[in-house]
Motif scaffolding. Sequence first.
Motif, PDB file in Angstrom:
ATOM      1  N   PRO A 119     -32.176  56.501 -56.500  1.00  0.00           N
ATOM      2  CA  PRO A 119     -33.521  56.488 -55.917  1.00  0.00           C
ATOM      3  C   PRO A 119     -34.448  55.600 -56.730  1.00  0.00           C
ATOM      4  CG  PRO A 119     -33.070  58.585 -57.010  1.00  0.00           C
ATOM      5  CD  PRO A 119     -31.782  57.825 -56.982  1.00  0.00           C
ATOM      6  N   PRO A 120     -35.336  54.874 -56.087  1.00  0.00           N
ATOM      7  CA  PRO A 120     -36.315  54.062 -56.828  1.00  0.00           C
ATOM      8  C   PRO A 120     -37.098  54.910 -57.822  1.00  0.00           C
ATOM      9  CG  PRO A 120     -36.382  53.554 -54.480  1.00  0.00           C
ATOM     10  CD  PRO A 120     -35.504  54.763 -54.630  1.00  0.00           C
ATOM     11  N   ALA A 123     -39.672  57.714 -56.893  1.00  0.00           N
ATOM     12  CA  ALA A 123     -39.707  57.878 -55.439  1.00  0.00           C
ATOM     13  C   ALA A 123     -39.648  59.341 -55.032  1.00  0.00           C
ATOM     14  CB  ALA A 123     -38.551  57.107 -54.800  1.00  0.00           C
ATOM     15  N   ARG A 127     -42.767  60.936 -52.925  1.00  0.00           N
ATOM     16  CA  ARG A 127     -42.599  61.302 -51.516  1.00  0.00           C
ATOM     17  C   ARG A 127     -42.827  62.792 -51.294  1.00  0.00           C
ATOM     18  NH1 ARG A 127     -38.069  57.274 -48.831  1.00  0.00           N
ATOM     19  NH2 ARG A 127     -38.723  55.401 -49.972  1.00  0.00           N
TER      20      ARG A 127
END
Length: 477
Positions: A119-120, A123, A127
Amino acid sequence: MNALEVRGLTVTYPDGYRCLVGVDLVVPEGGRVGLVGTSGCGKTTLVRAVLGLLPRGTHVAGSIRVGGAEVLGRPERELRALRGTAVGYVAQDPFAACDPLRRVSSHVAEAWLAHGRRPPEGAVTARLADVGITDVVRRAAQHPHQWSGGMLQRATTVAAAAHRPPLTLADEPTSALDAELADDVLDLVADAGRALLLVSHDLALVARHTDSLVVLDGGRVVEDGPSAQLLTAPRHPVTAALVAASTPPPRTVAAPTVGAPQVVLSGVTRSYAGHPAVHGVDLQVRAGEVLGVVGRSGSGKSTLLRVAAGLERPDAGRVQLGGEDAWTSGRATLPRRGWAMPVFQDPVASLDRRWPLWRTITEPLPGRSSRAVRRRRAAAELARVGLAGVDVDRLPGTLSVGQCQRVAVVRALVAGPALLVADEPTASLDVDSAAVVASLLRAAADEGCAVLVVSHDRPRLASYADRIVTMWDGELT
């Protein structure tokens, strides 16, 4: 090219039960389609058929095309690559969708890790914050059981939308959310993907977020067309019944004759890891009344119910059950077996998956009865909640979530409790079944039971509750 095209879909489970028969359904590219129907009509089975997640030995006939490509008969390795990237999935039961031993952050991160990606940076927490999770760094490090059902549903939605898939299948994605958050989450799903198949019992929500509607009954499509048209001028009796049951009138009868308080909370506080979930609450519920509690997801409603039922000991304050202090020893003292009965927020997990329905339903009964007597009693109780055709030997895993909820309500009522606490008892039900459960709770109160109900569905709650209070950040307002 359509995002999803289902033609002649027929699904027969290993036990011979035919759940879907000749179903046709199309979700156009960029379209939003709603799928509605009574509990057990086959909605979730259709979603699982698209994902290739039906039980081993299930016979599936017909055609399912995702983005123009046939998915029936494809090997599991190829189906696994499609899930999350080509097809997003928001499961109906967020607790069952999560491993209880892993942190919530790892469940969201799995949306990337399952496809060999990382995952970035930041992130996952970013989110989660986008869908209203506060104190997100601490919360993300917690385990699923430490989150409310509504919060966990938002986390699974974030995972489903991680790769912005062309098609998202959302199976009752907002049943544990208040109305404001429900709209926000569905906007998130729609923005993340280009097409949506929304399974929901909330017809008003479906009307706001879909262009067209498909109505299932008994595994068959009985009506389809533009959402606004079907919900304002339904042609089929099944659709008409769903629409009629979706707008219950508020309770207008005179206040009932209530008895003595069955549960009294005085200055009750309950915290987890130093963070208060319930703070300084005073509350009483009398015999013969239904008291409803509303509030946003994570406001402390479920904790309040567990404390009121003697399932959790408060950190401070006093709990009286049946006029006596509940916590005079290491465990709560109840006046008798079955005096307080719960209906939990997660109906599937609350039923023993190894037990047939007759054993689950009759377990709270006092004394000993023969198996034949218990089976007859279970069948009669199932008939009361619209499940007369369900075999009492079936296991919970063969039922829909909505059917499991009705079984859970029956199990609670069969004990003849003086206090019944129900956590979102109608959240997973179609409108017709929700009306049945609401009438059962009302009838229990009319017979002298004290009923404490948590719900996000305020209009439904107002149709059978005598009083409604609001919870906000652990306090009653």
